[in-house]
Design a protein around this motif. Structure first.
Motif, PDB file in Angstrom:
ATOM      1  N   GLN A 295       0.847  -1.193   0.000  1.00 23.40           N
ATOM      2  CA  GLN A 295       0.000   0.000   0.000  1.00 23.40           C
ATOM      3  C   GLN A 295       0.877   1.236   0.000  1.00 23.40           C
ATOM      4  O   GLN A 295       1.653   1.410   0.925  1.00 23.40           O
ATOM      5  CB  GLN A 295      -0.915   0.006   1.230  1.00 23.40           C
ATOM      6  CG  GLN A 295      -1.900  -1.121   1.259  1.00 23.40           C
ATOM      7  CD  GLN A 295      -2.890  -1.081   0.104  1.00 23.40           C
ATOM      8  OE1 GLN A 295      -3.263  -0.006  -0.347  1.00 23.40           O
ATOM      9  NE2 GLN A 295      -3.276  -2.225  -0.383  1.00 23.40           N
ATOM     10  N   PRO A 296       0.812   2.165  -0.919  1.00 25.33           N
ATOM     11  CA  PRO A 296       0.107   2.003  -2.181  1.00 25.33           C
ATOM     12  C   PRO A 296       0.854   1.032  -3.072  1.00 25.33           C
ATOM     13  O   PRO A 296       2.073   0.878  -2.935  1.00 25.33           O
ATOM     14  CB  PRO A 296       0.134   3.405  -2.781  1.00 25.33           C
ATOM     15  CG  PRO A 296       1.358   4.025  -2.215  1.00 25.33           C
ATOM     16  CD  PRO A 296       1.542   3.422  -0.843  1.00 25.33           C
ATOM     17  N   PRO A 297       0.161   0.371  -3.959  1.00 26.79           N
ATOM     18  CA  PRO A 297       0.829  -0.661  -4.751  1.00 26.79           C
ATOM     19  C   PRO A 297       1.810  -0.075  -5.755  1.00 26.79           C
ATOM     20  O   PRO A 297       1.432   0.775  -6.552  1.00 26.79           O
ATOM     21  CB  PRO A 297      -0.325  -1.361  -5.471  1.00 26.79           C
ATOM     22  CG  PRO A 297      -1.409  -0.360  -5.505  1.00 26.79           C
ATOM     23  CD  PRO A 297      -1.230   0.500  -4.285  1.00 26.79           C
ATOM     24  N   PRO A 298       3.079  -0.486  -5.670  1.00 25.19           N
ATOM     25  CA  PRO A 298       3.988  -0.062  -6.728  1.00 25.19           C
ATOM     26  C   PRO A 298       3.634  -0.861  -7.967  1.00 25.19           C
ATOM     27  O   PRO A 298       3.417  -2.060  -7.884  1.00 25.19           O
ATOM     28  CB  PRO A 298       5.360  -0.444  -6.190  1.00 25.19           C
ATOM     29  CG  PRO A 298       5.105  -1.549  -5.250  1.00 25.19           C
ATOM     30  CD  PRO A 298       3.724  -1.334  -4.698  1.00 25.19           C
ATOM     31  N   SER A 299       3.506  -0.223  -9.063  1.00 31.47           N
ATOM     32  CA  SER A 299       3.142  -0.946 -10.273  1.00 31.47           C
ATOM     33  C   SER A 299       3.918  -0.398 -11.452  1.00 31.47           C
ATOM     34  O   SER A 299       4.555   0.644 -11.369  1.00 31.47           O
ATOM     35  CB  SER A 299       1.646  -0.828 -10.532  1.00 31.47           C
ATOM     36  OG  SER A 299       1.332   0.490 -10.926  1.00 31.47           O
ATOM     37  N   ALA A 300       3.814  -1.118 -12.532  1.00 27.40           N
ATOM     38  CA  ALA A 300       4.451  -0.662 -13.757  1.00 27.40           C
ATOM     39  C   ALA A 300       3.828   0.642 -14.224  1.00 27.40           C
ATOM     40  O   ALA A 300       4.438   1.392 -14.980  1.00 27.40           O
ATOM     41  CB  ALA A 300       4.315  -1.730 -14.829  1.00 27.40           C
ATOM     42  N   ASP A 301       2.626   0.947 -13.767  1.00 27.18           N
ATOM     43  CA  ASP A 301       1.937   2.183 -14.153  1.00 27.18           C
ATOM     44  C   ASP A 301       2.222   3.342 -13.205  1.00 27.18           C
ATOM     45  O   ASP A 301       1.665   4.431 -13.376  1.00 27.18           O
ATOM     46  CB  ASP A 301       0.431   1.955 -14.205  1.00 27.18           C
ATOM     47  CG  ASP A 301       0.032   1.013 -15.322  1.00 27.18           C
ATOM     48  OD1 ASP A 301       0.765   0.933 -16.323  1.00 27.18           O
ATOM     49  OD2 ASP A 301      -1.017   0.361 -15.188  1.00 27.18           O
ATOM     50  N   ALA A 302       3.068   3.159 -12.212  1.00 29.15           N
ATOM     51  CA  ALA A 302       3.330   4.202 -11.221  1.00 29.15           C
ATOM     52  C   ALA A 302       3.862   5.473 -11.875  1.00 29.15           C
ATOM     53  O   ALA A 302       3.478   6.577 -11.489  1.00 29.15           O
ATOM     54  CB  ALA A 302       4.304   3.695 -10.160  1.00 29.15           C
ATOM     55  N   ILE A 303       4.720   5.331 -12.862  1.00 30.55           N
ATOM     56  CA  ILE A 303       5.275   6.502 -13.543  1.00 30.55           C
ATOM     57  C   ILE A 303       4.174   7.234 -14.300  1.00 30.55           C
ATOM     58  O   ILE A 303       4.050   8.463 -14.200  1.00 30.55           O
ATOM     59  CB  ILE A 303       6.425   6.104 -14.488  1.00 30.55           C
ATOM     60  CG1 ILE A 303       7.609   5.580 -13.661  1.00 30.55           C
ATOM     61  CG2 ILE A 303       6.847   7.280 -15.368  1.00 30.55           C
ATOM     62  CD1 ILE A 303       8.695   4.924 -14.483  1.00 30.55           C
ATOM     63  N   LEU A 304       3.345   6.486 -15.022  1.00 28.59           N
ATOM     64  CA  LEU A 304       2.242   7.117 -15.757  1.00 28.59           C
ATOM     65  C   LEU A 304       1.293   7.838 -14.814  1.00 28.59           C
ATOM     66  O   LEU A 304       0.859   8.958 -15.085  1.00 28.59           O
ATOM     67  CB  LEU A 304       1.475   6.063 -16.557  1.00 28.59           C
ATOM     68  CG  LEU A 304       2.252   5.359 -17.657  1.00 28.59           C
ATOM     69  CD1 LEU A 304       1.410   4.249 -18.276  1.00 28.59           C
ATOM     70  CD2 LEU A 304       2.705   6.340 -18.704  1.00 28.59           C
ATOM     71  N   ARG A 305       0.977   7.199 -13.696  1.00 28.55           N
ATOM     72  CA  ARG A 305       0.070   7.803 -12.712  1.00 28.55           C
ATOM     73  C   ARG A 305       0.662   9.089 -12.143  1.00 28.55           C
ATOM     74  O   ARG A 305      -0.021  10.106 -12.028  1.00 28.55           O
ATOM     75  CB  ARG A 305      -0.223   6.802 -11.589  1.00 28.55           C
ATOM     76  CG  ARG A 305      -1.215   7.288 -10.561  1.00 28.55           C
ATOM     77  CD  ARG A 305      -1.586   6.226  -9.519  1.00 28.55           C
ATOM     78  NE  ARG A 305      -0.454   5.495  -8.985  1.00 28.55           N
ATOM     79  CZ  ARG A 305      -0.164   4.222  -9.270  1.00 28.55           C
ATOM     80  NH1 ARG A 305      -0.920   3.519 -10.095  1.00 28.55           N
ATOM     81  NH2 ARG A 305       0.875   3.635  -8.743  1.00 28.55           N
ATOM     82  N   GLU A 306       1.942   9.058 -11.810  1.00 29.83           N
ATOM     83  CA  GLU A 306       2.603  10.240 -11.239  1.00 29.83           C
ATOM     84  C   GLU A 306       2.623  11.397 -12.236  1.00 29.83           C
ATOM     85  O   GLU A 306       2.329  12.544 -11.883  1.00 29.83           O
ATOM     86  CB  GLU A 306       4.023   9.882 -10.799  1.00 29.83           C
ATOM     87  CG  GLU A 306       4.724  10.969 -10.050  1.00 29.83           C
ATOM     88  CD  GLU A 306       4.071  11.305  -8.714  1.00 29.83           C
ATOM     89  OE1 GLU A 306       4.219  12.467  -8.282  1.00 29.83           O
ATOM     90  OE2 GLU A 306       3.423  10.435  -8.099  1.00 29.83           O
ATOM     91  N   VAL A 307       2.961  11.109 -13.475  1.00 33.96           N
ATOM     92  CA  VAL A 307       2.990  12.158 -14.499  1.00 33.96           C
ATOM     93  C   VAL A 307       1.586  12.711 -14.723  1.00 33.96           C
ATOM     94  O   VAL A 307       1.398  13.927 -14.826  1.00 33.96           O
ATOM     95  CB  VAL A 307       3.615  11.621 -15.808  1.00 33.96           C
ATOM     96  CG1 VAL A 307       3.429  12.607 -16.953  1.00 33.96           C
ATOM     97  CG2 VAL A 307       5.089  11.311 -15.599  1.00 33.96           C
TER      98      VAL A 307
END
Length: 82
Positions: free
Chosen positions: A29-41
């Motif tokens: 929590q929160p889940p690190p994911s391959a989409d973390a960069i996309l979500r942050e941007v």
């Protein structure tokens, strides 16, 4: 994984290893994911266009997000060496 030469045992050991990594990813929590960069941007830009990724997120932040995911998923260099 084929130390004993039994492919069934090797596949079972691999499955156990991958299930453990998958469980870590899902339960973080929160889940690190391959989409973390996309979500942050997306959050930083409100989905507005930008000229260069470096204008939005630093290389160090990109590496930290990527390495965090690799570590939890079992894809870090250390994990892969084992």
């Amino acid at each position: 994984m084929l130390e004993n030469g039994d492919p069934v045992a090797a596949l079972a050991a691999y499955e156990k290893q991958r299930l453990e990594a998958t469980t870590r990813i899902v339960s973080d929590q929160p889940p690190p994911s391959a989409d973390a960069i996309l979500r942050e941007v997306f959050q930083r830009t409100n989905d507005q266009p930008f000229a260069a990724i470096e204008d939005v997120i630093s290389r160090d932040e990109l590496l930290a997000l990527s390495e965090g995911y690799k570590r939890v998923a079992g894809y870090s260099k250390d994990a892969l060496r084992r």
